[in-house]
Design a protein around this motif. Structure first.
Motif, PDB file in Angstrom:
ATOM      1  N   SER A  25       0.837  -1.189   0.000  1.00 27.95           N
ATOM      2  CA  SER A  25       0.000   0.000   0.000  1.00 27.95           C
ATOM      3  C   SER A  25       0.874   1.241   0.000  1.00 27.95           C
ATOM      4  CB  SER A  25      -0.929   0.002   1.215  1.00 27.95           C
ATOM      5  OG  SER A  25      -0.169   0.029   2.407  1.00 27.95           O
ATOM      6  N   GLY A  26       0.261   2.361  -0.339  1.00 24.13           N
ATOM      7  CA  GLY A  26       1.000   3.610  -0.394  1.00 24.13           C
ATOM      8  C   GLY A  26       1.254   4.024  -1.831  1.00 24.13           C
ATOM      9  N   SER A  27       2.210   4.909  -1.982  1.00 23.12           N
ATOM     10  CA  SER A  27       2.532   5.429  -3.309  1.00 23.12           C
ATOM     11  C   SER A  27       3.384   4.415  -4.063  1.00 23.12           C
ATOM     12  CB  SER A  27       3.298   6.744  -3.187  1.00 23.12           C
ATOM     13  OG  SER A  27       3.736   7.197  -4.455  1.00 23.12           O
ATOM     14  N   ILE A  28       2.822   3.821  -5.093  1.00 22.12           N
ATOM     15  CA  ILE A  28       3.535   2.800  -5.868  1.00 22.12           C
ATOM     16  C   ILE A  28       3.465   3.158  -7.341  1.00 22.12           C
ATOM     17  CG2 ILE A  28       3.644   0.375  -6.523  1.00 22.12           C
ATOM     18  CD1 ILE A  28       2.328  -0.261  -3.807  1.00 22.12           C
ATOM     19  N   PHE A  29       4.619   3.435  -7.923  1.00 22.62           N
ATOM     20  CA  PHE A  29       4.673   3.727  -9.348  1.00 22.62           C
ATOM     21  C   PHE A  29       4.961   2.466 -10.153  1.00 22.62           C
ATOM     22  CE2 PHE A  29       5.150   6.283 -13.054  1.00 22.62           C
ATOM     23  CZ  PHE A  29       6.209   5.746 -13.765  1.00 22.62           C
ATOM     24  N   SER A  30       5.885   1.664  -9.627  1.00 20.32           N
ATOM     25  CA  SER A  30       6.257   0.432 -10.336  1.00 20.32           C
ATOM     26  C   SER A  30       6.869  -0.559  -9.362  1.00 20.32           C
ATOM     27  CB  SER A  30       7.249   0.762 -11.454  1.00 20.32           C
ATOM     28  OG  SER A  30       7.682  -0.396 -12.119  1.00 20.32           O
ATOM     29  N   ILE A  31       6.578  -1.836  -9.567  1.00 21.14           N
ATOM     30  CA  ILE A  31       7.184  -2.911  -8.780  1.00 21.14           C
ATOM     31  C   ILE A  31       8.043  -3.739  -9.720  1.00 21.14           C
ATOM     32  CG2 ILE A  31       6.784  -4.932  -7.341  1.00 21.14           C
ATOM     33  CD1 ILE A  31       4.127  -3.721  -6.488  1.00 21.14           C
ATOM     34  N   ARG A  32       9.323  -3.837  -9.420  1.00 19.41           N
ATOM     35  CA  ARG A  32      10.247  -4.540 -10.314  1.00 19.41           C
ATOM     36  C   ARG A  32      10.370  -6.006  -9.955  1.00 19.41           C
ATOM     37  NH1 ARG A  32      16.174  -2.224 -10.449  1.00 19.41           N
ATOM     38  NH2 ARG A  32      16.376  -3.526  -8.606  1.00 19.41           N
ATOM     39  N   GLU A  33      10.552  -6.306  -8.692  1.00 19.55           N
ATOM     40  CA  GLU A  33      10.684  -7.686  -8.232  1.00 19.55           C
ATOM     41  C   GLU A  33       9.838  -7.834  -6.983  1.00 19.55           C
ATOM     42  OE1 GLU A  33      15.465  -7.808  -9.368  1.00 19.55           O
ATOM     43  OE2 GLU A  33      14.757  -8.233  -7.344  1.00 19.55           O
ATOM     44  N   VAL A  34       9.343  -9.026  -6.737  1.00 19.07           N
ATOM     45  CA  VAL A  34       8.575  -9.258  -5.517  1.00 19.07           C
ATOM     46  C   VAL A  34       8.739 -10.720  -5.140  1.00 19.07           C
ATOM     47  CG1 VAL A  34       6.432  -9.736  -6.783  1.00 19.07           C
ATOM     48  CG2 VAL A  34       6.325  -8.956  -4.415  1.00 19.07           C
ATOM     49  N   GLY A  35       8.807 -10.960  -3.831  1.00 21.67           N
ATOM     50  CA  GLY A  35       8.990 -12.345  -3.439  1.00 21.67           C
ATOM     51  C   GLY A  35       8.891 -12.555  -1.951  1.00 21.67           C
ATOM     52  N   TRP A  36       9.163 -13.788  -1.571  1.00 22.18           N
ATOM     53  CA  TRP A  36       9.096 -14.218  -0.183  1.00 22.18           C
ATOM     54  C   TRP A  36      10.458 -14.739   0.274  1.00 22.18           C
ATOM     55  CZ3 TRP A  36       4.849 -13.517   2.808  1.00 22.18           C
ATOM     56  CH2 TRP A  36       3.649 -13.238   2.154  1.00 22.18           C
ATOM     57  N   TYR A  37      10.823 -14.350   1.473  1.00 20.57           N
ATOM     58  CA  TYR A  37      12.027 -14.827   2.133  1.00 20.57           C
ATOM     59  C   TYR A  37      11.616 -15.401   3.480  1.00 20.57           C
ATOM     60  CZ  TYR A  37      14.824 -12.255  -1.287  1.00 20.57           C
ATOM     61  OH  TYR A  37      15.403 -11.803  -2.445  1.00 20.57           O
ATOM     62  N   ARG A  38      12.496 -16.160   4.096  1.00 17.08           N
ATOM     63  CA  ARG A  38      12.211 -16.674   5.436  1.00 17.08           C
ATOM     64  C   ARG A  38      13.486 -16.702   6.265  1.00 17.08           C
ATOM     65  NH1 ARG A  38      10.830 -23.031   3.980  1.00 17.08           N
ATOM     66  NH2 ARG A  38      12.978 -23.692   3.488  1.00 17.08           N
ATOM     67  N   GLN A  39      13.265 -16.644   7.563  1.00 14.27           N
ATOM     68  CA  GLN A  39      14.385 -16.696   8.496  1.00 14.27           C
ATOM     69  C   GLN A  39      14.012 -17.574   9.673  1.00 14.27           C
ATOM     70  OE1 GLN A  39      15.907 -12.890   9.783  1.00 14.27           O
ATOM     71  NE2 GLN A  39      17.875 -13.781  10.324  1.00 14.27           N
ATOM     72  N   ALA A  40      14.720 -18.665   9.815  1.00 12.50           N
ATOM     73  CA  ALA A  40      14.525 -19.566  10.940  1.00 12.50           C
ATOM     74  C   ALA A  40      15.437 -19.131  12.082  1.00 12.50           C
ATOM     75  CB  ALA A  40      14.833 -20.997  10.520  1.00 12.50           C
ATOM     76  N   PRO A  41      15.119 -19.503  13.304  1.00 14.79           N
ATOM     77  CA  PRO A  41      15.960 -19.111  14.450  1.00 14.79           C
ATOM     78  C   PRO A  41      17.404 -19.565  14.260  1.00 14.79           C
ATOM     79  CG  PRO A  41      13.881 -20.008  15.209  1.00 14.79           C
ATOM     80  CD  PRO A  41      13.918 -20.236  13.731  1.00 14.79           C
TER      81      PRO A  41
END
Length: 121
Positions: A25-41
């Motif tokens: 949300s918010g001011s978005i002109f363009s999205i180049r890449e998008v994805g999911w990351y994770r971090q385990a303890p």
């Protein structure tokens, strides 16, 4: 100010499924890449799945065939369908997007606050 908000995490038994959502949300002109990351303890943050700048998908070897990333550009949203979950999938999952706020600003990497996924019997 662009914000990424994740949802859909929780506790699931091994072999179960979860669907994560991330909305920008918010001011978005363009999205180049998008994805999911994770971090385990005790571990470094790692890529889970992403859409590259060319529109192709990339997955970590550990989730190939079990997880699927999808997106809805009209809603500025990205999803992660996680099937056949394993205890080793337990982690905080973060949404990441490389976003240009306006035509005059550079692409910047943005992160959500994360959503906890716990896989346990």
């Amino acid at each position: 100010q662009v914000q990424l908000v994740e949802s859909g995490g929780g506790l699931v038994q091994p072999g179960g499924s979860l669907r994560l959502s991330c909305a920008a949300s918010g001011s978005i002109f363009s999205i180049r890449e998008v994805g999911w990351y994770r971090q385990a303890p005790g571990k470094q943050r790692e890529l889970v799945a992403m859409f590259t700048s060319g529109g192709t998908t990339r997955y970590a070897d550990s989730v190939k065939g079990r997880f699927a990333i999808s997106r809805d550009n009209a809603k500025n949203s990205v999803y992660l369908q996680m099937n056949s979950l394993k205890p080793e999938d337990t982690a905080v999952y973060y949404c990441n997007a490389v976003i240009k706020d306006t035509a005059d600003t550079p692409f910047l990497s943005r992160w959500g606050r994360g959503t906890q996924v716990a896989v346990s019997s």
